[in-house]
Write a protein that holds these residues in place. Structure first.
Motif, PDB file in Angstrom:
ATOM      1  N   LEU A  84       0.868  -1.197  -0.284  1.00  0.00           N
ATOM      2  CA  LEU A  84       0.118  -0.012   0.041  1.00  0.00           C
ATOM      3  C   LEU A  84       0.884   1.131  -0.016  1.00  0.00           C
ATOM      4  CD1 LEU A  84      -2.725  -0.995   2.417  1.00  0.00           C
ATOM      5  CD2 LEU A  84      -2.938  -0.834   0.092  1.00  0.00           C
ATOM      6  N   VAL A  85       2.052   1.183   0.580  1.00  0.00           N
ATOM      7  CA  VAL A  85       2.989   2.546   0.526  1.00  0.00           C
ATOM      8  C   VAL A  85       3.421   2.551  -0.730  1.00  0.00           C
ATOM      9  CG1 VAL A  85       5.351   2.954   1.346  1.00  0.00           C
ATOM     10  CG2 VAL A  85       3.621   2.130   3.002  1.00  0.00           C
ATOM     11  N   GLU A  86       3.777   1.412  -1.435  1.00  0.00           N
ATOM     12  CA  GLU A  86       4.302   1.682  -2.715  1.00  0.00           C
ATOM     13  C   GLU A  86       3.275   2.051  -3.876  1.00  0.00           C
ATOM     14  OE1 GLU A  86       5.435  -2.174  -3.979  1.00  0.00           O
ATOM     15  OE2 GLU A  86       7.159  -2.409  -2.460  1.00  0.00           O
ATOM     16  N   LEU A  87       1.954   1.887  -3.539  1.00  0.00           N
ATOM     17  CA  LEU A  87       0.900   2.155  -4.474  1.00  0.00           C
ATOM     18  C   LEU A  87       0.606   3.714  -4.066  1.00  0.00           C
ATOM     19  CD1 LEU A  87      -1.689   1.780  -6.159  1.00  0.00           C
ATOM     20  CD2 LEU A  87      -3.218   1.256  -3.985  1.00  0.00           C
ATOM     21  N   PHE A  88       0.562   4.152  -2.809  1.00  0.00           N
ATOM     22  CA  PHE A  88       0.279   5.517  -2.426  1.00  0.00           C
ATOM     23  C   PHE A  88       1.459   6.389  -3.236  1.00  0.00           C
ATOM     24  CE2 PHE A  88       1.729   9.312  -0.140  1.00  0.00           C
ATOM     25  CZ  PHE A  88       0.794   9.934  -0.068  1.00  0.00           C
ATOM     26  N   ILE A  89       2.682   6.010  -3.146  1.00  0.00           N
ATOM     27  CA  ILE A  89       3.587   6.865  -3.616  1.00  0.00           C
ATOM     28  C   ILE A  89       3.521   6.733  -5.232  1.00  0.00           C
ATOM     29  CG2 ILE A  89       6.264   6.982  -4.169  1.00  0.00           C
ATOM     30  CD1 ILE A  89       6.652   5.575  -1.108  1.00  0.00           C
ATOM     31  N   GLU A 100       8.181  14.774  -6.815  1.00  0.00           N
ATOM     32  CA  GLU A 100       8.142  13.354  -6.484  1.00  0.00           C
ATOM     33  C   GLU A 100       8.069  13.448  -5.036  1.00  0.00           C
ATOM     34  OE1 GLU A 100      10.247  10.305  -9.225  1.00  0.00           O
ATOM     35  OE2 GLU A 100      11.631  11.869  -8.520  1.00  0.00           O
ATOM     36  N   TRP A 101       7.372  12.191  -4.558  1.00  0.00           N
ATOM     37  CA  TRP A 101       7.177  11.798  -3.273  1.00  0.00           C
ATOM     38  C   TRP A 101       8.554  11.324  -2.533  1.00  0.00           C
ATOM     39  CZ3 TRP A 101       3.414  12.754   0.122  1.00  0.00           C
ATOM     40  CH2 TRP A 101       3.492  12.502   1.660  1.00  0.00           C
ATOM     41  N   GLU A 102       9.202  12.103  -1.431  1.00  0.00           N
ATOM     42  CA  GLU A 102      10.623  11.822  -1.033  1.00  0.00           C
ATOM     43  C   GLU A 102      10.511  11.198   0.438  1.00  0.00           C
ATOM     44  OE1 GLU A 102      12.176  15.455  -1.427  1.00  0.00           O
ATOM     45  OE2 GLU A 102      12.854  15.295  -3.670  1.00  0.00           O
ATOM     46  N   ASN A 103       9.329  10.800   1.009  1.00  0.00           N
ATOM     47  CA  ASN A 103       9.250  10.152   2.339  1.00  0.00           C
ATOM     48  C   ASN A 103      10.086  11.217   3.302  1.00  0.00           C
ATOM     49  OD1 ASN A 103       7.673   8.030   2.255  1.00  0.00           O
ATOM     50  ND2 ASN A 103       9.468   6.568   2.249  1.00  0.00           N
ATOM     51  N   THR A 104       9.883  12.590   3.183  1.00  0.00           N
ATOM     52  CA  THR A 104      10.227  13.583   4.024  1.00  0.00           C
ATOM     53  C   THR A 104       9.193  14.481   4.343  1.00  0.00           C
ATOM     54  OG1 THR A 104      10.982  15.142   2.338  1.00  0.00           O
ATOM     55  CG2 THR A 104      12.671  13.495   2.720  1.00  0.00           C
ATOM     56  N   ASN A 105       9.390  15.237   5.525  1.00  0.00           N
ATOM     57  CA  ASN A 105       8.483  16.184   5.928  1.00  0.00           C
ATOM     58  C   ASN A 105       8.317  17.260   4.944  1.00  0.00           C
ATOM     59  OD1 ASN A 105      10.589  17.583   5.999  1.00  0.00           O
ATOM     60  ND2 ASN A 105      10.506  17.822   8.462  1.00  0.00           N
ATOM     61  N   GLN A 142       1.560  14.707   7.553  1.00  0.00           N
ATOM     62  CA  GLN A 142       2.731  15.840   7.820  1.00  0.00           C
ATOM     63  C   GLN A 142       4.093  15.218   8.049  1.00  0.00           C
ATOM     64  OE1 GLN A 142       1.806  18.906  10.895  1.00  0.00           O
ATOM     65  NE2 GLN A 142       2.647  20.211   9.704  1.00  0.00           N
ATOM     66  N   ASN A 143       4.221  14.338   8.707  1.00  0.00           N
ATOM     67  CA  ASN A 143       5.248  13.596   8.942  1.00  0.00           C
ATOM     68  C   ASN A 143       6.220  13.136   7.571  1.00  0.00           C
ATOM     69  OD1 ASN A 143       7.157  10.950   9.190  1.00  0.00           O
ATOM     70  ND2 ASN A 143       7.407  12.056  11.149  1.00  0.00           N
ATOM     71  N   GLY A 144       5.296  12.632   6.620  1.00  0.00           N
ATOM     72  CA  GLY A 144       5.819  12.186   5.376  1.00  0.00           C
ATOM     73  C   GLY A 144       6.581  10.958   5.213  1.00  0.00           C
ATOM     74  N   ASP A 145       6.928  10.397   6.129  1.00  0.00           N
ATOM     75  CA  ASP A 145       7.600   9.208   6.200  1.00  0.00           C
ATOM     76  C   ASP A 145       6.731   7.841   6.138  1.00  0.00           C
ATOM     77  OD1 ASP A 145       9.311   6.927   6.497  1.00  0.00           O
ATOM     78  OD2 ASP A 145      10.414   7.562   8.388  1.00  0.00           O
ATOM     79  N   THR A 146       6.323   7.422   5.159  1.00  0.00           N
ATOM     80  CA  THR A 146       5.196   6.477   4.877  1.00  0.00           C
ATOM     81  C   THR A 146       5.597   5.052   5.345  1.00  0.00           C
ATOM     82  OG1 THR A 146       6.258   5.838   2.694  1.00  0.00           O
ATOM     83  CG2 THR A 146       4.575   7.297   2.784  1.00  0.00           C
ATOM     84  N   SER A 147       6.903   4.899   5.759  1.00  0.00           N
ATOM     85  CA  SER A 147       7.354   3.515   6.479  1.00  0.00           C
ATOM     86  C   SER A 147       6.671   3.693   8.155  1.00  0.00           C
ATOM     87  CB  SER A 147       8.932   3.387   6.525  1.00  0.00           C
ATOM     88  OG  SER A 147       9.559   4.415   7.416  1.00  0.00           O
ATOM     89  N   LYS A 148       6.465   4.704   8.533  1.00  0.00           N
ATOM     90  CA  LYS A 148       5.935   4.856   9.881  1.00  0.00           C
ATOM     91  C   LYS A 148       4.358   5.152   9.934  1.00  0.00           C
ATOM     92  CE  LYS A 148      10.240   6.901  11.682  1.00  0.00           C
ATOM     93  NZ  LYS A 148      10.727   8.280  12.567  1.00  0.00           N
ATOM     94  N   TRP A 149       3.825   5.043   8.890  1.00  0.00           N
ATOM     95  CA  TRP A 149       2.278   5.247   8.773  1.00  0.00           C
ATOM     96  C   TRP A 149       1.485   3.847   8.900  1.00  0.00           C
ATOM     97  CZ3 TRP A 149       0.693   8.192   3.558  1.00  0.00           C
ATOM     98  CH2 TRP A 149       1.446   9.518   3.550  1.00  0.00           C
ATOM     99  N   ALA A 174      -3.615   5.165   8.554  1.00  0.00           N
ATOM    100  CA  ALA A 174      -3.282   6.372   7.615  1.00  0.00           C
ATOM    101  C   ALA A 174      -3.080   6.160   6.200  1.00  0.00           C
ATOM    102  CB  ALA A 174      -1.717   6.915   8.161  1.00  0.00           C
ATOM    103  N   LEU A 175      -2.676   4.810   5.825  1.00  0.00           N
ATOM    104  CA  LEU A 175      -2.673   4.553   4.415  1.00  0.00           C
ATOM    105  C   LEU A 175      -4.069   4.485   3.860  1.00  0.00           C
ATOM    106  CD1 LEU A 175       0.008   1.661   4.879  1.00  0.00           C
ATOM    107  CD2 LEU A 175       0.260   3.523   3.533  1.00  0.00           C
ATOM    108  N   PHE A 176      -4.887   3.604   4.305  1.00  0.00           N
ATOM    109  CA  PHE A 176      -6.306   3.421   3.564  1.00  0.00           C
ATOM    110  C   PHE A 176      -6.970   4.920   3.718  1.00  0.00           C
ATOM    111  CE2 PHE A 176      -6.250  -0.891   5.358  1.00  0.00           C
ATOM    112  CZ  PHE A 176      -6.010  -1.317   4.247  1.00  0.00           C
ATOM    113  N   ALA A 177      -6.681   5.782   4.623  1.00  0.00           N
ATOM    114  CA  ALA A 177      -7.092   7.312   4.462  1.00  0.00           C
ATOM    115  C   ALA A 177      -6.704   7.988   3.217  1.00  0.00           C
ATOM    116  CB  ALA A 177      -6.875   8.039   5.906  1.00  0.00           C
ATOM    117  N   ALA A 178      -5.153   7.872   3.330  1.00  0.00           N
ATOM    118  CA  ALA A 178      -4.517   8.517   2.095  1.00  0.00           C
ATOM    119  C   ALA A 178      -4.942   8.118   0.740  1.00  0.00           C
ATOM    120  CB  ALA A 178      -2.803   8.326   2.194  1.00  0.00           C
ATOM    121  N   ILE A 179      -4.975   6.662   0.535  1.00  0.00           N
ATOM    122  CA  ILE A 179      -5.551   6.106  -0.813  1.00  0.00           C
ATOM    123  C   ILE A 179      -7.054   6.291  -1.032  1.00  0.00           C
ATOM    124  CG2 ILE A 179      -5.359   3.999  -2.096  1.00  0.00           C
ATOM    125  CD1 ILE A 179      -2.781   3.278  -0.504  1.00  0.00           C
TER     126      ILE A 179
END
Length: 277
Positions: free
Chosen positions: A23-28, A41-46, A72-79, A83-88
């Motif tokens: 899901l992280v890969e899909l969001f990015i 591009e999405w950079e996994n940063t704030n 806001q944190n932007g680090d998808t590895s910590k979502w 959060a992932l389902f909300a984002a997608i």
């Protein structure tokens, strides 16, 4: 030793973790498709996270503080999955733009994940495991996700999927025939060692009610309990042979314990019924 249901839960948790990674890969992928040119591009940063946050906080009904904080944190590895389902699925930035087929497949993953978290409470039956994995795989296929990790997890589960299905115990007490049990166990070990560990047979004959089934139970239970589970995998299965239907039923049960493929089982049943009819 963990129960079979606890083992199923452990490996299903690993599959759910793989779902989160996908899901992280899909969001990015979706972010880059729609915003690479305009927002970068999405950079996994704030920096990326703040851009997503700015879009979502402008909604008439923005998501809750927990989700916005993750964004806001932007680090998808910590979502987390919430959060992932909300984002997608529900975000203004992505959720309003994804393909309906993608939406349906992701929503199916959401339902399966929620069922696992809220229903099973640490124990998952074989049937529940098979059904959930099948549903997840169907969603993976619709989303074009790789099956490599799921296949590895299923193989790992099956590798350590030891079990025993012994003849049922009678209502009365059964005497343990230790001497005969030890002799038969020694014979079985000798057969195995002299036959390159290939399939061997050992027949116990006697009059009805003489205790053949209970002797078989004692032997198989003894061998099962003395096995080194840290290094080896084995199973003990009782096949009910009183008629064709009962024999087929126990073979189906055996296959269910050894495989996740419900389609194969259904085909075997259809073929067997056509032959017997």
């Amino acid at each position: 030793m963990q129960s079979r249901e606890e083992i199923n839960n452990f490996y299903l948790q690993k599959i759910v973790t793989d779902v989160e990674k996908k899901l992280v890969e899909l969001f990015i992928q979706e972010w880059n498709t729609h915003y690479k040119k305009s927002l970068g591009e999405w950079e996994n940063t704030n920096v990326s996270g703040q851009k997503l946050f700015n879009i979502e906080v402008s909604k008439k009904k923005p998501p809750g503080k927990h989700i916005l904080s993750n964004f806001q944190n932007g680090d998808t590895s910590k979502w987390d999955c919430t959060a992932l389902f909300a984002a997608i699925l529900h975000s203004k930035s992505i959720g309003t733009k994804i393909d309906p087929k993608v939406r349906d497949a992701v929503n199916e993953l959401r339902e399966e994940r929620n069922t696992f978290i809220h229903k099973y409470k640490g124990k998952v039956s074989d049937e529940e495991f098979h059904t959930m994995v099948c549903n997840i795989e169907n969603s993976f296929q619709d989303l074009g996700f790789s099956f490599n990790e799921i296949n590895e997890i299923k193989s790992e589960r099956n590798k350590f999927n030891s079990f025993q299905v012994l003849p049922s115990k009678p209502n009365h007490d059964v005497v343990k025939r230790t001497e005969l049990l030890n002799q038969i166990t020694a014979d079985l070990n000798n057969l195995r060692s002299t036959n390159n560990n290939e399939l061997t047979y050992y027949y116990i004959s006697g009059n009805p009610g003489s205790g053949k089934s209970q002797l078989a139970r004692q032997i198989c239970e003894e061998m099962y309990n003395s096995f080194d589970w840290e290094k080896n995998t084995t199973f003990v299965m009782t096949l009910e042979g009183k008629d064709i239907d009962s024999l087929l039923k126990t073979y189906v049960e055996l296959y269910q314990r050894l495989s996740n493929d419900k389609t194969v089982i259904e085909n075997i049943l259809k073929e067997a019924k056509s032959i017997c009819s």
